[in-house]
Design a protein around this motif. Structure first.
Motif, mmCIF file in Angstrom:
data_model
loop_
_atom_site.group_PDB
_atom_site.id
_atom_site.type_symbol
_atom_site.label_atom_id
_atom_site.label_comp_id
_atom_site.label_asym_id
_atom_site.label_seq_id
_atom_site.Cartn_x
_atom_site.Cartn_y
_atom_site.Cartn_z
ATOM 1 N N TYR A 155 0.859 -1.187 0.000
ATOM 2 C CA TYR A 155 0.000 0.000 0.000
ATOM 3 C C TYR A 155 0.895 1.238 0.000
ATOM 4 O O TYR A 155 1.733 1.407 0.882
ATOM 5 C CB TYR A 155 -0.879 -0.039 1.248
ATOM 6 C CG TYR A 155 -1.849 1.103 1.409
ATOM 7 C CD1 TYR A 155 -2.996 1.193 0.635
ATOM 8 C CD2 TYR A 155 -1.636 2.071 2.382
ATOM 9 C CE1 TYR A 155 -3.907 2.225 0.820
ATOM 10 C CE2 TYR A 155 -2.539 3.105 2.566
ATOM 11 C CZ TYR A 155 -3.677 3.184 1.783
ATOM 12 O OH TYR A 155 -4.564 4.205 1.974
ATOM 13 N N GLU A 156 0.717 2.080 -0.998
ATOM 14 C CA GLU A 156 1.490 3.316 -1.102
ATOM 15 C C GLU A 156 0.524 4.479 -1.302
ATOM 16 O O GLU A 156 0.118 4.774 -2.428
ATOM 17 C CB GLU A 156 2.477 3.239 -2.264
ATOM 18 C CG GLU A 156 3.376 4.463 -2.380
ATOM 19 C CD GLU A 156 4.330 4.374 -3.555
ATOM 20 O OE1 GLU A 156 5.020 5.368 -3.820
ATOM 21 O OE2 GLU A 156 4.380 3.308 -4.201
ATOM 22 N N GLN A 205 5.387 3.967 2.330
ATOM 23 C CA GLN A 205 4.558 2.830 1.949
ATOM 24 C C GLN A 205 4.358 1.891 3.133
ATOM 25 O O GLN A 205 5.021 2.013 4.168
ATOM 26 C CB GLN A 205 5.201 2.053 0.798
ATOM 27 C CG GLN A 205 6.549 1.463 1.137
ATOM 28 C CD GLN A 205 7.182 0.739 -0.044
ATOM 29 O OE1 GLN A 205 6.529 0.472 -1.047
ATOM 30 N NE2 GLN A 205 8.458 0.408 0.083
ATOM 31 N N GLU A 206 3.423 0.976 2.938
ATOM 32 C CA GLU A 206 3.127 -0.048 3.934
ATOM 33 C C GLU A 206 3.273 -1.416 3.277
ATOM 34 O O GLU A 206 2.743 -1.659 2.192
ATOM 35 C CB GLU A 206 1.706 0.135 4.477
ATOM 36 C CG GLU A 206 1.302 -0.894 5.508
ATOM 37 C CD GLU A 206 -0.031 -0.579 6.163
ATOM 38 O OE1 GLU A 206 -0.507 -1.410 6.955
ATOM 39 O OE2 GLU A 206 -0.589 0.501 5.882
ATOM 40 N N ARG A 207 3.999 -2.311 3.961
ATOM 41 C CA ARG A 207 4.189 -3.678 3.469
ATOM 42 C C ARG A 207 3.777 -4.643 4.572
ATOM 43 O O ARG A 207 4.488 -4.784 5.561
ATOM 44 C CB ARG A 207 5.646 -3.925 3.060
ATOM 45 C CG ARG A 207 6.075 -3.174 1.814
ATOM 46 C CD ARG A 207 7.535 -3.453 1.477
ATOM 47 N NE ARG A 207 7.893 -2.846 0.208
ATOM 48 C CZ ARG A 207 7.813 -3.446 -0.972
ATOM 49 N NH1 ARG A 207 7.390 -4.710 -1.026
ATOM 50 N NH2 ARG A 207 8.155 -2.833 -2.083
ATOM 51 N N ASP A 208 2.633 -5.264 4.400
ATOM 52 C CA ASP A 208 2.118 -6.214 5.384
ATOM 53 C C ASP A 208 2.024 -7.595 4.748
ATOM 54 O O ASP A 208 1.831 -7.735 3.536
ATOM 55 C CB ASP A 208 0.731 -5.790 5.874
ATOM 56 C CG ASP A 208 0.742 -4.410 6.515
ATOM 57 O OD1 ASP A 208 1.808 -4.006 6.995
ATOM 58 O OD2 ASP A 208 -0.314 -3.756 6.511
ATOM 59 N N GLU A 230 3.656 -6.405 10.015
ATOM 60 C CA GLU A 230 3.026 -5.115 9.740
ATOM 61 C C GLU A 230 4.143 -4.074 9.767
ATOM 62 O O GLU A 230 4.575 -3.642 10.833
ATOM 63 C CB GLU A 230 1.962 -4.831 10.802
ATOM 64 C CG GLU A 230 1.163 -3.569 10.582
ATOM 65 C CD GLU A 230 0.182 -3.345 11.706
ATOM 66 O OE1 GLU A 230 -0.966 -2.991 11.419
ATOM 67 O OE2 GLU A 230 0.565 -3.504 12.885
ATOM 68 N N HIS A 231 4.645 -3.695 8.587
ATOM 69 C CA HIS A 231 5.767 -2.782 8.469
ATOM 70 C C HIS A 231 5.349 -1.578 7.642
ATOM 71 O O HIS A 231 4.898 -1.741 6.497
ATOM 72 C CB HIS A 231 6.963 -3.463 7.784
ATOM 73 C CG HIS A 231 7.556 -4.590 8.573
ATOM 74 N ND1 HIS A 231 8.616 -5.343 8.120
ATOM 75 C CD2 HIS A 231 7.247 -5.096 9.796
ATOM 76 C CE1 HIS A 231 8.939 -6.255 9.027
ATOM 77 N NE2 HIS A 231 8.109 -6.128 10.050
ATOM 78 N N TYR A 232 5.494 -0.398 8.197
ATOM 79 C CA TYR A 232 5.180 0.794 7.411
ATOM 80 C C TYR A 232 5.954 2.003 7.913
ATOM 81 O O TYR A 232 6.318 2.108 9.086
ATOM 82 C CB TYR A 232 3.677 1.092 7.406
ATOM 83 C CG TYR A 232 3.029 1.270 8.761
ATOM 84 C CD1 TYR A 232 3.120 2.484 9.457
ATOM 85 C CD2 TYR A 232 2.292 0.244 9.335
ATOM 86 C CE1 TYR A 232 2.511 2.642 10.693
ATOM 87 C CE2 TYR A 232 1.685 0.396 10.570
ATOM 88 C CZ TYR A 232 1.799 1.597 11.239
ATOM 89 O OH TYR A 232 1.200 1.755 12.468
ATOM 90 N N ILE A 259 5.135 5.964 6.861
ATOM 91 C CA ILE A 259 4.294 6.839 6.045
ATOM 92 C C ILE A 259 4.357 8.255 6.607
ATOM 93 O O ILE A 259 4.045 8.487 7.781
ATOM 94 C CB ILE A 259 2.843 6.342 6.006
ATOM 95 C CG1 ILE A 259 2.778 4.954 5.334
ATOM 96 C CG2 ILE A 259 1.945 7.332 5.273
ATOM 97 C CD1 ILE A 259 1.404 4.346 5.291
#
Length: 818
Positions: free
Chosen positions: A312-313, A337-340, A374-376, A378
């Motif tokens: 998710y960006e 961004q978010e990388r889950d 759950e890594h982000y 932003i």
């Protein structure tokens, strides 16, 4: 469309009158090793019907007299049954045919077992047809009274004032779980339940029996089907696709059903206010394998592997809010961004042994393993201001800026959980008494790292958390010499093990009070558990939960059942309920307790010479040792101190029946009030206080072109509490979100079904083929899920800016079955 649509809104005035003098018998026909029997002729006095591919049959018979129904099949011995039913009564009978002896029986009075238990049965074919952004079982549940949700991207639901963690879900009597770290609906992807594999769906919103586990609100009990011959189903749409295959061995002892699903929510997420680069991937595979070792012994395996990648960006967000006289806007530019990632593995073995015709034993063992990250990072730069009267949100047209700032969110959250279950269950019929019992051991091993923080910069200076004793910050007028701290900072590493022993015993019996039929059920559950692995070792805790049901069917011309049920319900804390807002696990957190009472009436009647049912339920819950929580989208955070009490009360009504001949539709209404009192401060609305709910599920077809069908799913909910800013006292923020209004409609052209056979050689093996067109959020309503709180540095005010859900979206769906 059929003119009977106009009568949907008139049922309250005419729905209580019954003229018919017929009854119905329906059920599933099985053989001696519990396989469905296809093409059984079911007849009486020249009237004949046949069982379908699942062994299901239904036949209408005269009421108030003895009728002999005959079951015949080319490979089975004849079976007959003499039955006498009251007007409008529906008798569910599941006969077992055999190949060696004819059978005869007589039933004078009967009723649906699940009806007296207060269980709602959801038809599998309806689940597949009704449109929704998250089509499936949960999509249908949200149209039932007492079930609420204002998030079409989520499969989670709240029942009668409870939250998402208070609902039990079983598949083939095996409890299934959801991921732990989900924060928003678009992260969820797929529900565990694959609707292509489903045979039966039973749902209870309260007052359920002791055999169901330790949760406070509801039970969803799903049974996957056992195939009897080869088959396949396929579905594809703009939101993804699925394939399911049925397989059966030559000797019929082995059978398996396997489903593969893929989903992509880009179509829905891209219709929201926040513009994104969004590349998700939700995939799972499930299989249910059955083996009949003998007439007495059966085995099954249920397995599932799910992989959920959420990339998710966010780019920009433009949201207008406020009033007509004072329109305002929030504009946000994002970086980062978010990388889950969520990988889950599930396997379960179940074996059933028939010790005798009256005694059955079952063993169930299951393993659930989830690995989640759950890594982000932003960065959000926002501008809050007043805009022109037309409500424009374009930044260049902001007339007066009230707030400007930057927000940086960071997280490196990782969780690994392994849950192992072993359970023994028994069912014993003893002199017209049904005895059920079970014992279960559960071991939950959790490894969790929480590392997340939030920095806020407003008007050029960092905002420190208000709960820390720091020098006064008067920037920009005076220099600030104190430390700079994250506005929110949660860091914890938890390695915990929870051991649980639980069990139940219950008794059921059918009898008479004079000429009136009565049903009794009484039972109790217990659970003993302890939490280890933390700084403080948890102590052993024990709860005992007695429950009972009583149902009465008066000897009246009207077909009514009255039911009183309830008892004491406990919810021992799961891992998420043990973790407080700082991330620390509090091992001695107690089980929440609810004293639950439900009074209901179930009325079967005929209207327009077609069957209808009106169910009304009045309920009250008194809750103690309440674990107070907050909800942000679908993320729940608990206080974990049990320092509150609460209550929930309400009324649920549901009318369902054939408003259009041959189709099932229903109208639901629910009233709910739920409040909590934390530390004696007084009662305020709980986060799930959804006061009013109206829902309509409607099916129709064109009278002159019956192959063109309409499916409508309409929900109206009054607004939920809008929450409060971080560190704020929720007693000072009791505003509500706007009402939730949503209508999803689907149109389907059926090319092949039981009434239409293809003449093309290409499609000669197809049993079903249809093409559908769906419109989600038909009226393009702006529905909000939560609020974003933005600070005005000058007035020190905080503005609640709604986070809107999806707008109108179009979808095309192709479905086929071999």
């Amino acid at each position: 469309m059929n003119k009977n649509l106009l009568f949907v809104f008139l049922f309250l005035s005419i729905g209580f009158i019954s003229f018919a003098q017929n009854a119905r018998v329906k059920g599933v026909i099985l053989d001696e090793i519990n396989r469905p029997v296809v093409d059984v002729n079911v007849s009486y006095s020249g009237n004949v019907t046949q069982s379908n591919s699942n062994g299901f049959f239904e036949i209408s018979i005269p009421s108030n007299k003895k009728v002999t129904i005959i079951f015949t099949h080319v490979s089975q011995k004849m079976m007959s049954m003499t039955v006498s039913l009251k007007p409008n009564e529906i008798f569910v009978f599941n006969p077992v045919m055999n190949s060696y002896a004819e059978q005869m029986g007589e039933i004078i009075v009967s009723a649906n077992k699940k009806r007296v238990q207060g269980i709602t049965i959801v038809d599998q074919s309806t689940i597949k047809k009704i449109p929704g952004a998250n089509a499936g079982i949960e999509n249908i549940l949200k149209t039932l009274p007492g079930v609420n949700s204002n998030n079409e991207l989520s499969t989670q639901y709240a029942v009668r004032g409870g939250n998402y963690d208070e609902n039990l879900v079983y598949v083939n009597e095996i409890e299934v779980y959801r991921p732990f770290l989900i924060r928003s609906g678009q992260q969820e992807g797929l529900s565990f339940t694959n609707t292509d594999l489903v045979q039966n769906v039973d749902f209870s919103t309260g007052g359920f029996q002791a055999k169901f586990g330790d949760k406070l609100s509801s039970v969803l009990d799903i049974t996957y089907r056992k195939p009897t011959k080869f088959g396949a189903a396929f579905e594809a749409s703009f939101l993804g696709g699925s394939v399911a295959v049925d397989a059966v061995s030559k000797n019929k002892k082995w059978s398996a059903i396997t489903g593969v699903r893929y989903r992509n929510n880009s179509l829905l997420v891209n219709s929201q206010d926040t513009q994104t680069n969004y590349t998700p991937s939700y995939t799972d595979i499930q299989t249910n394998i059955n083996y009949v070792a003998s007439a007495k012994w059966q085995w099954s395996f249920l397995g599932a592997i799910s992989q959920n990648k959420y990339l998710y960006e966010p780019l920009t967000r433009e949201t207008k809010f406020g009033t007509v006289d004072k329109p305002m806007a929030l504009a946000v530019y994002y970086e980062g961004q978010e990388r889950d990632k969520y990988d889950t593995y599930f396997g379960a073995i179940k074996t059933t042994y028939n010790v005798s015709p009256d005694f059955t034993l079952k063993f169930i063992g299951s393993i659930f393993h989830t690995q989640e990250q759950e890594h982000y990072d932003i960065l959000a730069q926002y501008r809050l201001g007043e805009v022109d009267g037309d409500g424009s949100v374009v930044l260049q047209e902001v007339n007066y800026t009230k707030g400007i700032g930057t927000q940086l969110n960071h997280a490196r959250n990782d969780l690994d959980a392994l849950i192992v279950n072993a359970e023994v269950k028994g069912i014993y019929n003893w002199q017209e008494n049904l005895l059920e019992f079970g014992v279960k051991y559960t071991r939950e091993s959790i490894r969790d790292r929480v590392a997340e923080w939030e920095m806020i910069d407003s008007a050029g200076f960092s905002v420190n958390p208000p709960i820390v004793n720091l020098p006064k910050n008067n920037q920009p007028y005076e220099p600030y010499t104190g430390p700079l701290l994250p506005y929110q900072n949660v860091r914890a590493i938890n390695f915990n093990t929870i051991n649980r022993f639980s069990g139940y015993a219950q008794w059921s019996r059918k009898g008479y009070l004079g000429s009136n039929e009565v049903w009794y059920n009484a039972g109790a559950r217990f659970q003993d558990w302890s939490v280890s692995g933390g700084i403080v070792e948890g102590k052993n805790q024990f709860v005992f939960s007695p429950r009972a049901q009583f149902a009465l069917k008066p000897d009246w011309d009207m077909d009514m059942v009255f039911r009183l049920s309830g008892g004491v319900y406990h919810q021992p804390p799961f891992y998420r309920e043990l973790r407080d807002p700082s991330g620390e696990v509090l091992p001695n957190t107690k089980a929440q307790q609810s004293v639950h009472v439900v009074l209901s009436n179930d009325y079967n009647f005929k209207m327009w010479n077609r069957p209808f049912k009106l169910v009304s339920e009045l309920y009250y819950k008194s809750l103690s040792d309440v674990n107070v929580y907050t909800i942000d989208n679908v993320r729940i955070r608990y206080i974990a101190d049990n320092n509150a009490k609460a209550y929930a009360q309400g009324l649920d009504l549901r009318l369902n029946g054939e408003f259009v001949p041959g189709t099932e539709s229903w109208f639901s209404f629910g009233y709910l009030k739920t409040e909590e009192n934390y530390e004696g401060k007084g009662y305020i609305a709980r986060p799930t206080d959804q006061r009013l709910k109206f829902a309509l599920l409607f099916q129709d077809y064109m009278p002159n072109i019956p192959s063109i069908k309409l499916y409508l799913n309409l929900v109206y909910n009054t607004g939920l509490p809008g929450g409060s800013p971080s560190y704020a006292d929720p007693y000072l923020y009791q505003n509500r979100l706007n009402d939730y209004r949503r209508a999803d409609v689907g149109f389907s052209k059926v090319f092949i079904d039981n009434n239409r056979v293809s003449k093309s050689r290409l499609f000669k093996d197809f049993k079903e083929l249809s093409l559908g067109f769906e419109i989600f959020n038909l009226f393009d309503n702006q529905n909000a899920i939560t609020n974003t709180w933005v600070r005005d540095v000058y007035s020190k005010n905080q503005y609640a800016i709604p986070n809107y859900m999806t707008s109108r979206v179009f979808n095309i769906k192709l479905s086929a079955r071999l």
